[in-house]
Design an enzyme around this catalytic site. Structure first.
Site, PDB file in Angstrom:
ATOM      1  N   GLU A   1       5.554  25.054  14.581  1.00 54.23           N
ATOM      2  CA  GLU A   1       4.411  24.676  15.421  1.00 54.23           C
ATOM      3  C   GLU A   1       4.229  25.583  16.627  1.00 54.23           C
ATOM      4  OE1 GLU A   1       4.435  20.543  16.466  1.00 54.23           O
ATOM      5  OE2 GLU A   1       3.817  19.969  14.445  1.00 54.23           O
TER       6      GLU A   1
ATOM      7  N   ALA B   1       6.433  18.326  17.522  1.00 59.73           N
ATOM      8  CA  ALA B   1       7.037  17.180  16.841  1.00 59.73           C
ATOM      9  C   ALA B   1       6.702  17.249  15.369  1.00 59.73           C
ATOM     10  CB  ALA B   1       6.507  15.875  17.439  1.00 59.73           C
TER      11      ALA B   1
ATOM     12  N   GLU C   1      -0.425  23.811   6.167  1.00 55.28           N
ATOM     13  CA  GLU C   1      -1.815  23.689   5.697  1.00 55.28           C
ATOM     14  C   GLU C   1      -2.447  22.433   6.323  1.00 55.28           C
ATOM     15  OE1 GLU C   1      -3.414  25.577   3.295  1.00 55.28           O
ATOM     16  OE2 GLU C   1      -5.168  24.282   2.998  1.00 55.28           O
TER      17      GLU C   1
ATOM     18  N   PHE D   1       0.851  -1.197   0.000  1.00 54.42           N
ATOM     19  CA  PHE D   1       0.000   0.000   0.000  1.00 54.42           C
ATOM     20  C   PHE D   1       0.882   1.240   0.000  1.00 54.42           C
ATOM     21  CE2 PHE D   1      -2.288   3.389   2.368  1.00 54.42           C
ATOM     22  CZ  PHE D   1      -3.292   3.610   1.448  1.00 54.42           C
TER      23      PHE D   1
ATOM     24  N   ARG E   1       5.956 -10.555   7.600  1.00 52.59           N
ATOM     25  CA  ARG E   1       5.976  -9.343   8.422  1.00 52.59           C
ATOM     26  C   ARG E   1       5.400  -8.202   7.598  1.00 52.59           C
ATOM     27  NH1 ARG E   1       6.274 -12.466  11.982  1.00 52.59           N
ATOM     28  NH2 ARG E   1       8.090 -12.996  13.255  1.00 52.59           N
ATOM     29  N   GLU E   2       4.369  -7.549   8.127  1.00 55.97           N
ATOM     30  CA  GLU E   2       3.782  -6.372   7.480  1.00 55.97           C
ATOM     31  C   GLU E   2       4.123  -5.169   8.336  1.00 55.97           C
ATOM     32  OE1 GLU E   2      -0.119  -8.885   5.919  1.00 55.97           O
ATOM     33  OE2 GLU E   2      -0.249  -7.548   7.655  1.00 55.97           O
TER      34      GLU E   2
ATOM     35  N   GLU F   1      -3.037  21.851   9.463  1.00 59.43           N
ATOM     36  CA  GLU F   1      -2.531  21.547  10.804  1.00 59.43           C
ATOM     37  C   GLU F   1      -3.183  22.526  11.777  1.00 59.43           C
ATOM     38  OE1 GLU F   1       1.860  20.070  12.296  1.00 59.43           O
ATOM     39  OE2 GLU F   1       1.764  21.911  11.143  1.00 59.43           O
TER      40      GLU F   1
END
Lengths: 185, 185
Positions: free
Chosen positions: B102, B82, B144, B21, B43-44, B146
């Site tokens: 931020e 963060a 944009e 994906f 394993r994904e 956020e």
């Protein structure tokens, strides 16, 4: 934290939701959402059943840790016993099961330390944190395809291992943060 | 932690890897791996570019927090500034950028606190943790889409908020664990 009766001004509302990947382990969804400014956005995220993680203290005061290889970051980590919640399973029953399966102990005294959220940006997973005390050894029974080494650390060694970077696993650090004040002897 | 020259007996070796994906945000891979017992497993996991998180201390000693709605768990969280590392971006440059975008601050004194891994079971993400001190206000510039509210807590209030469950975000708890001993005044 939420605004009580009033809707949270930061809330993003689901407009549409679709499954975009269904693997053996991971379920990924993509939603169209209404943002606080009235525009629309896309959110992709993992649906997770939730998990438990356990700070388990032996009668001599030492804590049980596991060294386990984690394929996504491709290295072994020092972490506490943990595991996914089965469908419909009670969180304490899950913690009791995981401590027995992974470490081979049962505990006479359980304390729920609260919850932590490992990756709020792209997963709905929450991990329920427990402290297990008054342990007795009953023998472990690892799941097929699960491999780990058990070791013990004192509370002071575990705290030092977070500070010097030997422990970097989020759930383990969060559980230690919550448990350490209760472990003072 | 790794066995030095010898291969780690817990290691899982990649046999095949495919993208299953590719979204706007999430990249999911599925690998066939060789397990320690010689059997094969699947394993994904999420491929993630890594992120930074910053404990930012104002001149009066208070720490900068954000209240931000996180769609996957469908609630607002109290967390530290963060953000994701841009391709090729230096981790300190990223921390400087995120603190300015931020929260609207720049810092004259930066300390790298180490790294944490938020979800080792299904993501390769690592979060580089920083302490930023000697702050001056320069004004924020959110991306944009956020949205967040800024607030401040003393170190003692932040620690209490972890213990009483108001802070449950993994990266925030890990960064506080590492930063708190350095914040003693």
């Amino acid at each position: 934290m939420s605004g009580g009766e009033r809707p949270d001004p930061l809330e993003e509302r689901e407009l549409a939701s679709e499954s975009v990947f269904e693997g053996c382990l991971l379920k990924v969804r993509r939603d169209r959402v209404l943002l606080p400014d009235g525009k629309q956005g896309v959110r992709e995220y993992i649906r997770h059943p939730g998990a438990v993680a356990i700070v388990a203290q032996l009668p001599d005061g030492r804590l049980i840790f596991e060294r386990q290889y984690r394929y996504p970051p491709r290295r072994a980590f020092l972490e506490i016993p943990a595991g996914k919640i089965d469908p419909g399973e009670d969180i304490l029953a899950c913690a009791v099961r995981e401590l027995r399966e992974e470490a081979g102990y049962r505990a006479a005294r359980w304390t729920h330390l609260g919850v932590m959220h490992p990756c709020i940006g792209y997963a709905d997973e929450r991990i329920e944190l427990f402290l297990a005390r008054d342990l007795s050894h009953v023998g472990s029974a690892l799941d097929e395809g699960e491999f780990l080494e058990l070791l013990t650390l004192t509370a002071e060694e575990a705290s030092a291992a977070v500070h010097d970077g030997r422990i970097t696993d989020g759930k383990t650090i969060a559980a230690l943060f919550r448990a350490l004040p209760l472990l003072a002897r």
